[in-house]
Design an enzyme around this catalytic site. Structure first.
Site, PDB file in Angstrom:
ATOM      1  N   ARG A 102     -11.068   8.710  12.132  1.00  0.00           N
ATOM      2  CA  ARG A 102     -11.196   7.630  10.731  1.00  0.00           C
ATOM      3  C   ARG A 102     -12.828   6.948  10.568  1.00  0.00           C
ATOM      4  O   ARG A 102     -12.700   5.928  11.357  1.00  0.00           O
ATOM      5  CB  ARG A 102     -10.602   6.557  10.254  1.00  0.00           C
ATOM      6  N   HIS A 129     -10.035  12.236   1.779  1.00  0.00           N
ATOM      7  CA  HIS A 129      -8.967  11.387   2.173  1.00  0.00           C
ATOM      8  C   HIS A 129      -7.959  12.216   2.571  1.00  0.00           C
ATOM      9  O   HIS A 129      -6.847  12.273   1.305  1.00  0.00           O
ATOM     10  CB  HIS A 129      -8.308   9.949   1.830  1.00  0.00           C
ATOM     11  N   GLN A 132      -3.364  11.014   2.539  1.00  0.00           N
ATOM     12  CA  GLN A 132      -3.292  10.423   1.779  1.00  0.00           C
ATOM     13  C   GLN A 132      -2.929  10.979   0.116  1.00  0.00           C
ATOM     14  O   GLN A 132      -2.103  10.995   0.119  1.00  0.00           O
ATOM     15  CB  GLN A 132      -3.729   9.517   1.383  1.00  0.00           C
ATOM     16  N   ASP A 223      -7.809   3.392  -7.275  1.00  0.00           N
ATOM     17  CA  ASP A 223      -8.313   3.005  -6.250  1.00  0.00           C
ATOM     18  C   ASP A 223      -8.553   1.608  -6.642  1.00  0.00           C
ATOM     19  O   ASP A 223      -9.252   1.571  -8.029  1.00  0.00           O
ATOM     20  CB  ASP A 223      -8.410   3.624  -5.457  1.00  0.00           C
ATOM     21  N   CYS A 263      -2.959   4.081  -3.637  1.00  0.00           N
ATOM     22  CA  CYS A 263      -3.252   4.823  -2.442  1.00  0.00           C
ATOM     23  C   CYS A 263      -2.894   3.706  -1.221  1.00  0.00           C
ATOM     24  O   CYS A 263      -2.513   2.773  -0.135  1.00  0.00           O
ATOM     25  CB  CYS A 263      -4.086   5.345  -1.964  1.00  0.00           C
ATOM     26  N   ARG A 291       3.189   9.264   3.638  1.00  0.00           N
ATOM     27  CA  ARG A 291       2.728   9.206   3.951  1.00  0.00           C
ATOM     28  C   ARG A 291       2.849   9.995   6.149  1.00  0.00           C
ATOM     29  O   ARG A 291       2.507  10.323   6.794  1.00  0.00           O
ATOM     30  CB  ARG A 291       1.193   7.576   4.985  1.00  0.00           C
TER      31      ARG A 291
END
Length: 308
Positions: A102, A129, A132, A223, A263, A291
């Site tokens: 990450r 991502h 996700q 987001d 998310c 997830r």
């Protein structure tokens, strides 16, 4: 599929097969059916950005699959002191069965994968991502039993989530509409991909009008306006995104009963109102749970070498 670095690298069949595997693993978990596909396997988790959901879901997922996850903080590694990513990759490949990273730059993730002899998984970059969005697609399909033909609307920053939703949505046959300020549009590579898909009959809209994007949408995404690495731009971003909020007016433009997905973390009163968030909290936190299941599917496919 050797790595999962971005959804642009995946075929439609690979995405759908991962979703099918995630559904299977979720069913087995809910019914206490053992699925220790990664017995004796080890996964290194390198975090150069902070995390809640990514870290916990990968660690728990490896445990449930019979393997072990090892948390590797950036500040505790020699890369923090300047060791080349290439040397880190070649060393960790001798110890581990897989690596999750990450980080900020997609290029750093790609360099790690180029030099790694074990699978590398994106835990998020500034560009993409993928884990996700696999969870997002899984959640939508659970609700509607399909993806093809549904309309996905995204409102907000043309960031990593937006990039991956465009790719994932179009690759699975969804109509995709994005509303964002002109200064904060999705990455040019993703827009080029969307243009190619449109030339083959896909439906894609990029606009700065949120109601136009939300019209007849089956699912509405957003987001945070300010995410990791962009804190210095906070004031400018808050000014730019005024009006790019999921609220009752936006939901009236969408189809009756449309889903809302986020998310997380969510900043109520900014990108989404508290009222809309709480009205859709069950599906938002189902997405958060997924997830775990989606990432377990990725782990089994890559570390377990299951044919997808």
């Amino acid at each position: 599929m050797k790595h999962l670095l971005k959804l642009l690298d995946c075929s439609t069949d690979e995405i759908v097969n991962l979703l099918d595997l995630a559904d299977q693993l979720k069913y087995e978990k809910k019914h206490n059916i053992p699925h220790r596909h990664l017995e004796g396997k080890s996964l290194g988790l390198i975090f150069q950005k902070v995390s809640t959901r990514t870290r916990v879901s990968f660690e728990v997922g490896m445990y449930q699959l019979g393997g072990r996850a090892m948390f590797l903080s950036n500040r505790d590694m020699q890369s923090h002191r300047g060791e080349p990513m290439e040397d880190t990759a070649r060393t960790l490949s001798r110890y581990l069965d897989g690596i999750m990273l990450r980080t900020f730059a997609q290029e750093r993730l790609e360099r790690l994968a180029d030099c790694s002899s074990v699978p590398v998984i994106s835990g998020m970059t500034d560009f993409a991502h993928p884990c996700q969005v696999l969870a997002d697609l899984m959640t939508i399909r659970e609700r509607y039993a399909q993806l093809e033909g549904l309309k996905l609307c995204y409102i907000g920053d043309g960031d990593n989530m937006c990039n991956s939703l465009i790719v994932g949505g179009l690759k699975t046959g969804m109509e995709v509409a994005v509303a964002c300020p002109k200064k904060y549009q999705p990455h040019s590579m993703v827009l080029d991909f969307a243009d190619r898909q449109k030339s083959e009959g896909a439906k894609f809209l990029l606009t700065d009008n949120i109601l136009e994007a939300a019209a007849d949408a089956d699912v509405v995404f957003t987001d945070a306006w300010v995410s990791m690495g962009k804190e210095e731009e906070a004031e400018e971003r808050h000014m730019a995104f005024q009006g790019y909020q999921i609220n009752h007016e936006v939901m009236k433009a969408a189809k009756a009963g449309a889903m809302v997905q986020h998310c997380l973390p969510a900043y109520r009163g900014e990108e989404i109102t508290a009222e809309v968030f709480e009205e859709h909290a069950d599906e938002i936190f189902e997405e958060a749970e997924n997830r775990l299941h989606a990432q377990k599917a990725v782990l089994v496919a890559l570390l377990g070498k299951q044919n997808i």
